[in-house]
Enzyme design. Sequence first.
Site, PDB file in Angstrom:
ATOM      1  CE  LYS A   1      -0.052 -20.276-115.891  1.00 42.95           C
ATOM      2  NZ  LYS A   1       0.648 -20.363-114.483  1.00 42.95           N
TER       3      LYS A   1
HETATM    4  C1  LIG Z   1      -0.032 -20.886-113.237  1.00 48.67           C
HETATM    5  C2  LIG Z   1       0.987 -21.329-112.111  1.00 48.67           C
HETATM    6  C3  LIG Z   1       0.705 -22.217-111.240  1.00 48.67           C
HETATM    7  C4  LIG Z   1      -0.473 -23.074-111.091  1.00 48.67           C
HETATM    8  O1  LIG Z   1      -0.895 -24.047-112.150  1.00 48.67           O
HETATM    9  P1  LIG Z   1      -2.102 -24.538-112.474  1.00 48.67           P
HETATM   10  O2  LIG Z   1      -2.103 -25.422-113.799  1.00 48.67           O
HETATM   11  O3  LIG Z   1      -3.114 -23.207-112.446  1.00 48.67           O
HETATM   12  O4  LIG Z   1      -2.772 -25.221-111.379  1.00 48.67           O
HETATM   13  C5  LIG Z   1       1.665 -22.570-110.198  1.00 48.67           C
HETATM   14  N1  LIG Z   1       3.005 -21.727-110.496  1.00 48.67           N
HETATM   15  C6  LIG Z   1       3.235 -20.955-111.347  1.00 48.67           C
HETATM   16  C7  LIG Z   1       4.504 -20.117-111.367  1.00 48.67           C
HETATM   17  C8  LIG Z   1       2.360 -20.775-112.219  1.00 48.67           C
HETATM   18  O5  LIG Z   1       2.563 -19.653-113.374  1.00 48.67           O
END
Ligand SMILES: *Cc1c(COP(=O)(O)O)cnc(C)c1O
Length: 467
Positions: free
Chosen positions: A110
């Site tokens: 993120k």
């Molecule tokens: C947010 C997240 C996901 C999922 O990603 P999306 O874009 O919501 O599908 C997977 N792994 C981790 C570690 C995350 O923080």
Amino acid sequence: MSVNYISTRGGSQPIGFSDAVMTGLARDGGLFLPDHIPDVSSRLSGWASLDYVSLAAEILNDFVDIREDVLNDLLQKSYADFDHSEITPTVQVGDLHILELFHGPTLAFKDLALQFLGRVFEHLLDSRTGLLNIVGATSGDTGSAAIYGVRGRDRIRIFVMHPNGRISPAQERQMTTVLDPNVYNLGIEGTFDDCQRILKELFADLAFKDEHMLGSVNSINWARVLSQIVYYFYSGLQVMTKTGADRVDFSVPTGNFGDIFAGYLAARMGLPIGRLVLATNENDILCRFFTTGIYRRGEVAPTLSPSMDIQVASNFERYLYYQQDENADRVRDMMNRFAQGEDIRVSPQEDGSIDGLIVAGRGTRQDTLQTIRDIHRQHGYLLDPHTAVGVHVAQANRRSGVPMICLATAHPAKFADAIEQAVGEDLAHHPSLDALEGAPTRKTVLPAQLDAVRDFIAEAVSRRESS
Ligand SMILES: *Cc1c(COP(=O)(O)O)cnc(C)c1O
């Protein structure tokens, strides 16, 4: 021709990138999408040798209404704090290629989006009056990445609600050790659902929202999806060059469908992607959709991969728009019925698949632990539990001649308990997390009530305006 943004539900005039980012959700309740998708296939050969930031500038330039030199500068700053010179390196582990997306300040993918979004907000505020007050709710990874994206900025404040005492100690420390005066951590005496409900109610109060310039960083913000397209190109071109293959498959651990949707767009832009492998944990609404065509809510069950524990995938509507041949009326109708408790149903194609590009699978708690253990034993490489779900489903979908790139969405040290369960030892550490132990923290605990949160925000805003 520069890109404008339209709503998946058809009820909004085309607007520019800057307005789409500031607005978040379209007025008609839909999500913003580009009015056309640029075809970049003729430019790919020149892109294979670019560094991450230069490639990002090439890709994003077509989608934004920000001057090219300014965009370059924003991107440089966004990725300056990553702890790897390649930003998102791809490493080979056995016959898989692992795309490491955890080299940012909070050790999860993120950061790629939220470091950029924070810089974009700051830039856009320069040409507008007033301040931006970001309010968010987190069950873990998003909150810390959002806080690190805007900490220390003059004209932005951020309020992040988390369920008090119900997130992992490492995740709580990552947020509450940030002592910048523009950061407010709110421990809500309730569940994550309570936090989300309060957030919804706050944004539904349009008078309060406008008066206090509330902004959002949740995963429906277009800038987040856009910035995630880059690493599909970066890694895909690298692996094709290295292996001589003419296309690649990607496996994506999926929750809200934001990350994999960026891959879907990369394919539509002309990156030769054979398949996108969608991997879910036991919360498998998306896996069920891509195998049966029925999108139906289930109960959220806690798992070892909490950032994928979702009930309804907020970016799914964007996919549905293309799946329904860009027919906004049908999307609006389907989403309205879904909001009233009905299922969404689509018909399979002639070959029986829902989408020829996307194959889906799920990994249970047992699969997650087993995959972490096996990959560690065989290759000495530690997967975090989200990535392990992706690797598990990738292994079931390997094809000869097509390299498989698995997105590694978090550093294993963020989920050290799961690692210890899997390999029997406390092996997952990262210096930046270890350094937070015992560091001073700050948070405010509030009851799970809209009034309490609204009053807190109003008071904090007026306090800083008069100081
Ligand atoms: C947010 C997240 C996901 C999922 O990603 P999306 O874009 O919501 O599908 C997977 N792994 C981790 C570690 C995350 O923080």
